[in-house]
Each structure stands twice: as structure tokens, then as C-alpha cells.
Design a protein around this motif. Structure first.
Motif, PDB file in Angstrom:
ATOM      1  N   PHE A  99       0.833  -1.198   0.000  1.00 38.19           N
ATOM      2  CA  PHE A  99       0.000   0.000   0.000  1.00 38.19           C
ATOM      3  C   PHE A  99       0.874   1.257   0.000  1.00 38.19           C
ATOM      4  O   PHE A  99       2.065   1.210   0.314  1.00 38.19           O
ATOM      5  N   LYS A 100       0.252   2.370  -0.363  1.00 37.06           N
ATOM      6  CA  LYS A 100       0.913   3.675  -0.307  1.00 37.06           C
ATOM      7  C   LYS A 100      -0.042   4.677   0.323  1.00 37.06           C
ATOM      8  O   LYS A 100      -1.241   4.678   0.023  1.00 37.06           O
ATOM      9  N   ILE A 101       0.495   5.505   1.205  1.00 40.55           N
ATOM     10  CA  ILE A 101      -0.266   6.590   1.823  1.00 40.55           C
ATOM     11  C   ILE A 101       0.451   7.897   1.512  1.00 40.55           C
ATOM     12  O   ILE A 101       1.656   8.025   1.785  1.00 40.55           O
ATOM     13  N   TYR A 104      -8.218  -4.224   5.437  1.00 41.20           N
ATOM     14  CA  TYR A 104      -8.549  -3.279   4.368  1.00 41.20           C
ATOM     15  C   TYR A 104      -9.468  -2.169   4.900  1.00 41.20           C
ATOM     16  O   TYR A 104      -9.233  -0.977   4.675  1.00 41.20           O
ATOM     17  N   GLU A 105     -10.517  -2.580   5.619  1.00 41.89           N
ATOM     18  CA  GLU A 105     -11.481  -1.600   6.136  1.00 41.89           C
ATOM     19  C   GLU A 105     -10.833  -0.688   7.179  1.00 41.89           C
ATOM     20  O   GLU A 105     -11.020   0.530   7.168  1.00 41.89           O
ATOM     21  N   ALA A 106     -10.047  -1.297   8.068  1.00 43.21           N
ATOM     22  CA  ALA A 106      -9.440  -0.525   9.151  1.00 43.21           C
ATOM     23  C   ALA A 106      -8.388   0.447   8.633  1.00 43.21           C
ATOM     24  O   ALA A 106      -8.250   1.567   9.157  1.00 43.21           O
ATOM     25  N   MET A 107      -7.630   0.041   7.618  1.00 46.92           N
ATOM     26  CA  MET A 107      -6.628   0.944   7.040  1.00 46.92           C
ATOM     27  C   MET A 107      -7.307   2.217   6.538  1.00 46.92           C
ATOM     28  O   MET A 107      -6.876   3.335   6.853  1.00 46.92           O
ATOM     29  N   LEU A 157      -5.007   6.907   0.281  1.00 50.99           N
ATOM     30  CA  LEU A 157      -4.568   5.527   0.489  1.00 50.99           C
ATOM     31  C   LEU A 157      -4.749   4.756  -0.803  1.00 50.99           C
ATOM     32  O   LEU A 157      -5.854   4.716  -1.351  1.00 50.99           O
ATOM     33  N   THR A 158      -3.665   4.153  -1.288  1.00 51.75           N
ATOM     34  CA  THR A 158      -3.741   3.269  -2.450  1.00 51.75           C
ATOM     35  C   THR A 158      -3.491   1.850  -1.964  1.00 51.75           C
ATOM     36  O   THR A 158      -2.385   1.511  -1.543  1.00 51.75           O
ATOM     37  N   LEU A 159      -4.520   1.012  -2.010  1.00 50.22           N
ATOM     38  CA  LEU A 159      -4.456  -0.352  -1.492  1.00 50.22           C
ATOM     39  C   LEU A 159      -5.328  -1.255  -2.335  1.00 50.22           C
ATOM     40  O   LEU A 159      -6.545  -1.038  -2.396  1.00 50.22           O
TER      41      LEU A 159
END
Length: 433
Positions: free
Chosen positions: A222-224, A306-309, A326-328
């Protein structure tokens, strides 16, 4: 009385049939062991990087054609697939090996050490089979030879899959099992079940380790990107500080695992591997970028993370007056390497009979990943670890995978050939309708 007699006779016959088959498989595997070792040495000496396995594919395809198999090349760029047709009805069993090396400089003093070079993301790099894919190919070639010589005992078809780019395709490319599945490797003929082995430098020669259910983790990079407001470092009240926002975000993301997952059931990892922002001590930047990876071992945990991120990234950014993207997943992701429990229960007796019950080890799952998982999303699969560590080497002294000193002993491969062969034979016998 008649029913009781049948109940006694059938197991005795079954055991006798197994003994005869095992004896033949052992002899054929012994006969070809020197060839398997020779193939491994050649493949180790001449490794190629992901999606660049051109000479490797030629070498493998040439051998498979010598067995008079139906061979297809160029699958997912450099993959090779061969089919052994028994001419009799039955299931289609797939066996898979991966082919790519790694950008690692070999430091082993071997007559067949790699001196090869390749290009990785625009740079010239050394290339080494630092994860044992050379042994995987050699063992599958050996199994293909043994099964071809036992063609009259087969029921159905065997599909031998030599897959490129398990370690990941170069930047800007796709590759590996995901692309092989997209290009129909599990079709025509349609695969019923798939088996795979991975050599282990940490497990003793002669052992096979397995786990039922989640065996290796799903991978979700992922990327933030946090957007704030730039200001002088002496006047932080004039900023919206993305660095302090990032710090809070990093700590909060760790609580997904420690406080939201039932960790006795749902082992998981959330790792930030890189953080970039700012260029001077006295400037609060306007942007910070973080990249990381998520590892989960079951579908419910993966969905929760996924949801928590998304919830935490947005909530913390909002609380600081910043915004965040957020890219996930980021650029690729692997599913969970999931050993079908029913298939595992059915086939482990075969492994115990082949390796020995005391050498067949129920192991804990690991948070590393394998793109064998893409096959298991489509058909039931069983993926296991084959011991490659010499018995006189302590575990703590055995070099890790993906390192210049990585080493596994040739002596472990004969068992791998036998396991792949017996899994195929037993599955076919159990599904010979």
C-alpha cells in the motif's frame, strides 16, 4: 460374513498395491537421480531473472519434448507447459515449478556457481538461484520422466507447469502465476487439482512440512500520501504538519493487529517499509509519502485490515487538518496460499507413506508469500516445504533464502521427485471413476 471378508481383503490389497507402486517409484527416482542433480547444476549455473527466463525455458522445453509430451511455450511470456495424456479417463493433475532467479551475487564456492549477469529495472545486476527454483525445475523434470515411464498406470492427464516470474515481474510488467491463469494454464484440459513443493534451506533433508488452510500470507502493498501545509520549522502553528500526522498514523496502524484482530486466530502484519518527506531541518514539508505491506492468513482478517486501514488513515488525517490518499493494493497483490483442508487431509497419508510419518511435519503458517496462491483460487491445491538443509548443518548456521550464501543440498531432491509422483498416482487412483 461375506461383507466382513470384503472389508478385510480390500485394505490388504490396497496396501499391497501401494507397496508395489512405491517400490517402482523409488527405483525410477533412484535411476534418474543423477540426471536430476545434473539438471539442477546446469540451471543453477545459468539463472535468469523474472520474465527473462528464455534459455531456461528452452532447456526445459527441449527435455519435455524428448519425453514425447505435448509442449507449449511462451505462456505468460516465458512459461512452459507440457501435458502427459494416459489415454484413459480420469482427473487432470497439475504439478508446478517456478523458474526465475534473483538479483543476488552468489558467494558459494561451487563448481556450478552462478557468474551470470542480468538487467533489473535498468541496472546490470548479478543473478543467482537464491531461493531454490533450480531444484524445483529439476525435481519436476524428474517427476515428468518417472510419470511418463509409468504412463500405463495413470488414469487421466498430468499437466507440468514451469512458471516464470514467481519473484515478481520487473517494473511496468505483469508476470507469474496470475498471468498464467489469465492465459488459461488451468484450462484445456481443465485442471482438477494442483500440487507444488518449495525447497527449504531451514528444514532437514528427508522432511516434508505442510499446513492445512492458510499456509503463506496474502500480500497487499500500500501507499499513503499525506497532504499538509508547508511552513517554517520555527513556526509550526502556521503549518498542517504531515510528518506528525504520519507519526500518529504509523502508530495507529499497528493497533489494527494488536487491538482489532483476534490474534490467537488471525495472525497478521502491517509494516511501513519506507517514509519520505521534507528536505531541510527547518522546513515543515507539505507532503509525506509512506509505503508498506500487509500480510494476512485468512480472508476475514484481510477484509478487516482493508477496512481498518481506510478508516484510520482518513480519521487521523481529518483530526490533524490534513488530507490523505490511500492506495491499497498499490501495484500488485497475492492471495493467501491456502491449502484446501479436504485435499490436504486426503493427500497427507501419501506424503507420510513416501517420506515417513515421522518426517512429515505439521508446521505453522508463515507470513512470507507465494504466487502459487493464484492457482489455488481457481482449483484445490496443496503446497508444501521440502527439506534441503544438510543434516550436519545447524538451523542457525543455514543461510537464509534470498541471500548470497543460500544453499540447499542435492540429496534432498530425490524425495521431491517421489512426492510429486506419488501425489499424482494416488490422486488419480482415488478419482478413477
Amino acid at each position: 460374513m461375506f461383507r466382513a471378508a470384503i472389508a478385510i481383503i480390500l485394505p490388504l490389497f490396497s496396501l499391497s498395491a501401494f507397496a508395489q507402486s512405491d517400490k517402482l517409484v523409488d527405483k525410477l527416482a533412484s535411476d534418474i537421480e543423477a540426471d536430476v542433480i545434473s539438471w539442477r547444476h546446469h540451471l543453477h549455473e545459468y539463472p535468469e531473472l523474472s520474465n527473462r527466463e528464455y534459455k531456461t525455458a528452452e532447456y526445459v522445453a527441449r527435455f519435455l519434448r524428448s519425453l514425447d509430451l505435448d509442449v507449449q511455450t511462451g505462456v505468460a511470456k516465458t512459461g512452459v507447459v507440457a501435458v502427459l495424456d494416459s489415454g484413459k479417463p480420469g482427473p487432470v493433475v497439475a504439478l508446478r515449478a517456478d523458474m526465475d532467479g534473483l538479483p543476488v551475487p552468489e558467494q558459494n564456492d561451487l563448481p556450478w556457481r552462478s557468474e551470470q549477469r542480468g538487467e533489473y529495472n535498468g541496472n546490470e545486476v548479478p543473478v543467482m538461484h537464491a531461493c531454490g527454483h533450480d531444484t524445483h525445475m529439476a525435481m519436476l523434470m524428474g517427476a515428468a520422466s518417472v510419470l511418463t515411464s509409468m504412463k500405463d498406470k495413470l488414469h487421466g492427464k498430468v499437466k507440468f507447469i514451469f512458471q516464470p516470474a514467481e519473484e515478481g515481474a520487473p517494473a511496468g510488467e505483469k508476470g507469474g502465476a496470475e498471468v498464467m491463469v489469465e492465459e488459461g494454464v488451468l484450462k484445456n484440459p481443465d485442471v482438477d487439482v494442483i500440487f507444488g513443493l518449495h525447497i527449504s534451506a531451514n528444514n532437514d533433508i528427508g522432511t516434508v512440512s505442510y499446513n492445512s488452510g492458510g499456509t503463506m500470507a496474502a500480500v497487499d502493498p500500500f501507499k499513503i500520501v499525506i497532504h499538509g501545509k508547508q511552513a517554517h520549522g520555527a513556526y509550526p502553528w502556521k503549518s498542517v504538519d504531515p510528518i506528525t500526522t504520519a507519526a500518529q498514523m504509523i502508530m495507529s496502524l499497528q493497533t489494527i493487529v494488536s487491538r482489532e484482530l483476534k490474534i490467537i486466530d488471525d495472525a497478521a502484519v502491517v509494516t511501513i517499509g519506507s517514509i519520505h518527506g521534507g528536505n531541510r531541518s527547518n522546513i515543515i514539508p507539505n507532503e509525506v509519502e509512506m509505503v508498506g505491506t500487509i500480510r494476512t492468513l485468512n480472508h476475514a482478517a484481510r477484509e478487516h485490515v482493508y477496512e481498518a486501514m481506510a478508516r484510520k488513515v482518513k480519521g487521523i488525517a481529518d483530526s490533524m487538518g490534513a488530507t490523505a490518499e490511500l492506495t491499497l493494493p498499490l501495484d500488485y497483490n497475492y492471495p493467501i496460499t491456502y491449502n484446501d483442508p479436504a485435499l490436504t487431509a486426503k493427500m497427507i497419508p501419501t506424503v507420510e507413506r513416501t517420506a515417513g510419518k515421522d518426517k512429515t511435519i505439521l508446521a505453522k503458517p508463515v507470513t512470507g508469500a507465494e504466487d502459487f496462491s493464484f492457482y489455488q483460487e481457481k482449483v484445490p491445491g496443496l503446497f508444501m516445504w521440502l527439506g534441503g538443509k544438510p543434516l550436519d548443518v545447524a538451523v542457525e548456521d543455514s543461510p537464509a533464502h534470498h541471500t548470497p550464501e543460500f544453499y540447499v543440498d542435492d540429496a534432498g531432491m530425490k524425495l521431491g521427485v517421489k512426492v510429486l509422483t506419488n501425489l499424482t498416482l494416488d490422486y488419480m487412483d482415488a478419482h478413477n471413476d
